[in-house]
Write a protein that holds these residues in place. Structure first.
Motif, PDB file in Angstrom:
ATOM      1  N   ASP A 333       0.810  -1.215   0.000  1.00  0.00           N
ATOM      2  CA  ASP A 333       0.000   0.000   0.000  1.00  0.00           C
ATOM      3  C   ASP A 333       0.848   1.272   0.000  1.00  0.00           C
ATOM      4  OD1 ASP A 333       1.044  -0.286   2.500  1.00  0.00           O
ATOM      5  OD2 ASP A 333      -0.817   0.149   3.582  1.00  0.00           O
ATOM      6  N   TYR A 337       4.194   6.489  -7.572  1.00  0.00           N
ATOM      7  CA  TYR A 337       3.545   6.573  -8.878  1.00  0.00           C
ATOM      8  C   TYR A 337       4.548   6.095  -9.926  1.00  0.00           C
ATOM      9  CZ  TYR A 337      -0.166   9.514  -6.916  1.00  0.00           C
ATOM     10  OH  TYR A 337      -1.221   9.998  -6.190  1.00  0.00           O
ATOM     11  N   GLU A 376      -5.855   1.818 -20.392  1.00  0.00           N
ATOM     12  CA  GLU A 376      -7.141   1.763 -19.691  1.00  0.00           C
ATOM     13  C   GLU A 376      -7.498   0.323 -19.296  1.00  0.00           C
ATOM     14  OE1 GLU A 376      -7.591   1.518 -24.101  1.00  0.00           O
ATOM     15  OE2 GLU A 376      -6.678   2.994 -22.759  1.00  0.00           O
ATOM     16  N   THR A 383      -1.441  -5.488 -12.181  1.00  0.00           N
ATOM     17  CA  THR A 383      -2.312  -5.130 -11.053  1.00  0.00           C
ATOM     18  C   THR A 383      -2.262  -6.182  -9.947  1.00  0.00           C
ATOM     19  OG1 THR A 383      -4.202  -6.062 -12.264  1.00  0.00           O
ATOM     20  CG2 THR A 383      -3.874  -3.683 -12.406  1.00  0.00           C
ATOM     21  N   ASP A 387      -1.175  -1.725  -6.911  1.00  0.00           N
ATOM     22  CA  ASP A 387      -2.513  -1.179  -7.065  1.00  0.00           C
ATOM     23  C   ASP A 387      -2.560  -0.246  -8.272  1.00  0.00           C
ATOM     24  OD1 ASP A 387      -4.873   0.661  -6.605  1.00  0.00           O
ATOM     25  OD2 ASP A 387      -5.059  -0.607  -4.821  1.00  0.00           O
ATOM     26  N   ALA A 388      -3.663  -0.291  -9.007  1.00  0.00           N
ATOM     27  CA  ALA A 388      -3.834   0.536 -10.209  1.00  0.00           C
ATOM     28  C   ALA A 388      -3.723   2.028  -9.912  1.00  0.00           C
ATOM     29  CB  ALA A 388      -5.181   0.240 -10.854  1.00  0.00           C
ATOM     30  N   LYS A 389      -3.961   2.441  -8.665  1.00  0.00           N
ATOM     31  CA  LYS A 389      -3.900   3.873  -8.334  1.00  0.00           C
ATOM     32  C   LYS A 389      -2.492   4.442  -8.490  1.00  0.00           C
ATOM     33  CE  LYS A 389      -3.226   3.200  -3.325  1.00  0.00           C
ATOM     34  NZ  LYS A 389      -3.841   3.364  -1.990  1.00  0.00           N
ATOM     35  N   TYR A 390      -1.480   3.558  -8.521  1.00  0.00           N
ATOM     36  CA  TYR A 390      -0.107   4.028  -8.684  1.00  0.00           C
ATOM     37  C   TYR A 390       0.269   4.218 -10.156  1.00  0.00           C
ATOM     38  CZ  TYR A 390       0.187   2.652  -3.780  1.00  0.00           C
ATOM     39  OH  TYR A 390      -0.029   2.521  -2.434  1.00  0.00           O
ATOM     40  N   PRO A 392      -1.135   6.377 -12.838  1.00  0.00           N
ATOM     41  CA  PRO A 392      -2.111   7.423 -13.178  1.00  0.00           C
ATOM     42  C   PRO A 392      -2.400   7.477 -14.674  1.00  0.00           C
ATOM     43  CG  PRO A 392       0.027   8.404 -12.673  1.00  0.00           C
ATOM     44  CD  PRO A 392       0.135   6.948 -12.335  1.00  0.00           C
ATOM     45  N   GLN A 393      -3.679   7.611 -14.996  1.00  0.00           N
ATOM     46  CA  GLN A 393      -4.078   7.709 -16.392  1.00  0.00           C
ATOM     47  C   GLN A 393      -4.607   9.097 -16.736  1.00  0.00           C
ATOM     48  OE1 GLN A 393      -6.046   4.243 -18.087  1.00  0.00           O
ATOM     49  NE2 GLN A 393      -5.545   3.043 -16.262  1.00  0.00           N
ATOM     50  N   ILE A 396      -1.742  14.513 -13.054  1.00  0.00           N
ATOM     51  CA  ILE A 396      -1.788  14.849 -11.626  1.00  0.00           C
ATOM     52  C   ILE A 396      -0.919  16.080 -11.388  1.00  0.00           C
ATOM     53  CG2 ILE A 396      -1.181  14.096  -9.286  1.00  0.00           C
ATOM     54  CD1 ILE A 396      -1.676  11.215 -10.181  1.00  0.00           C
TER      55      ILE A 396
END
Length: 425
Positions: A333, A337, A376, A383, A387-390, A392-393, A396
């Motif tokens: 966790d 990025y 996408e 994954t 985690d996909a949140k790292y 960014p698409q 930011i």
């Protein structure tokens, strides 16, 4: 000596931008520079799309004399000279027409090949028994060090003038070699970067190896898909990136703009042992490269905010993420990025590392993280690791402190650089 080294100038000649302003806008918006290439289609290439800088004859003529232009047929030299001279100017440095060279300044400017079109033209002349029609520019355009020789002559550089060549690790390696030169007090400033020719004679070998995508010839901008489940090989690209590295003392003395600081890094090889081959990385050596770069820079893994990866849109993307994760030993966790510029520009071979270092410095200095495009549908192998949140698409806007940039190349060779935001002192 142990001089601190900063970056004071940037220059770019990329498929999606040939000025820093243009390039900065493109990477923030996720704009692709990949286009359909009619010559590749005519030659029956499987992959008929590529990334090439768009340059007018008028723009090119600003960097070369009429005599140089008369026989100039090397895209790599054109890209490299434009990026290099723009970086020099961006650093606030002038081109002096002095009798003596600038003994304190040099260049390490990498290339994979030089003047492949010129070389082919020369071969045809020789085969046609027209040796006297070769002219005097064949050698300087086709020798590996042609790019650094051209730049040195235009800037009057009197320190080390070299061309390094380490496949896809070339650009990152050039920066680390220049960094060491300044850190140890052997130079005050160095122009570092790399360039890559464009065209079928460069890209044909990769097409024959079946490492390039063939599924997106009619939708070029969707072709380069790093970290995607539907990635089907890389898209070839070309261009050049350039950065002026300088001792902090010199930069402060002349009140130069400072983009960021180079904390350190590492270069190594997997020796094509274990799982390493000519075309596949030895995971142990990649992990050691990352870990040694962190140690050399004097930082801990948890201090890294952003990773600008090599990530080429091949089956090795998941392995690269796994190597980062293993090397850094961070909890699931708490991962940086991670992004790849190759979705927008393709894989620019020898120029990839330097173009991506320019993008990294823009991110660090301006406080943004550019989006990963065309992923996408993230690979489930990836994954499962982070985690996909790292990944960014979307763009930011976020100030951050430390970025790690790595490049890995054919021949099982690796380079990793640690950049830090410069807090004005």
């Amino acid at each position: 000596m142990n001089n601190r080294v900063v970056i004071t100038g940037l220059g770019i000649c990329a498929p999606n931008g040939t000025t820093i302003d243009e390039f900065s806008v493109a990477i923030k918006k996720g704009l692709s520079g990949i286009r359909h290439q009619p010559d590749l289609e005519a030659l029956n290439f499987s992959c008929q799309i590529a990334g090439k800088p768009v340059l007018s004859e008028e723009r090119i003529s600003q960097y070369f004399t009429p005599l140089e232009l008369r026989n100039l047929n090397s895209t790599g030299i054109i890209y490299g000279v434009i990026a290099g001279l723009d970086a020099w100017k961006d650093a606030g440095l002038t081109i002096e027409d002095n009798e003596d060279p600038d003994w304190d300044s040099g260049t390490i400017f990498g290339a994979g090949t030089s003047g492949i079109d010129k070389f082919r033209w020369a071969i045809n002349k020789i085969d046609a028994l027209e040796i006297k029609k070769l002219g005097s520019s064949v050698v300087i355009q086709t020798m590996a060090s042609g790019i650094s020789a051209f730049i040195s002559g235009k800037l009057g550089l009197g320190n080390q003038v070299s061309t390094n060549s380490s496949a896809c690790a070339t650009g990152a390696e050039s920066l680390l070699l220049a960094y060491e030169r300044i850190k140890t007090g052997q130079a005050i400033r160095m122009l570092a970067g790399s360039t890559s020719d464009s065209g079928p004679y460069i890209w044909g070998g990769f097409d024959a190896m079946k490492v390039c995508t063939f599924k997106h010839n009619h939708e070029p901008e969707k072709g380069s898909r790093p970290m995607s489940a539907t990635a089907s090989g890389f898209v070839p690209g070309s261009g050049a990136g350039a950065l002026v590295l300088e001792s902090l003392e010199s930069a402060m003395a002349r009140k130069a703009k400072i983009y960021g600081e180079v904390l350190g890094g590492h270069i190594n090889s997997g020796g094509q042992r274990g799982l390493g081959t000519m075309t596949a990385p030895n995971p142990t050596s990649v992990q050691r490269c990352i870990q040694t770069a962190l140690k050399n820079a004097g930082i801990e893994a948890q201090e890294i905010d952003v990773i600008n990866g090599h990530l080429t849109a091949t089956t090795k993307d998941a392995l690269e993420i796994e190597n980062w994760k293993t090397a850094m030993q961070l909890p699931d966790d708490d991962f940086p990025y991670i992004n790849s510029l190759k979705g927008m520009i393709g894989h620019c071979i020898a120029a990839s590392g330097s173009i991506e270092c320019v993008a990294s410095m823009l991110e660090l200095s301006e406080g943004f993280i550019f989006p990963n495009i065309n992923c996408e549908d993230l690979s489930p192998e990836i994954t499962a690791l982070i985690d996909a949140k790292y990944i960014p698409q979307t763009l930011i806007h976020k100030p951050f402190n430390i970025l790690a940039k790595a490049s890995f190349g054919f021949g099982d060779i690796n380079a990793c650089i640690i950049f830090k935001k410069y807090t004005h002192e």
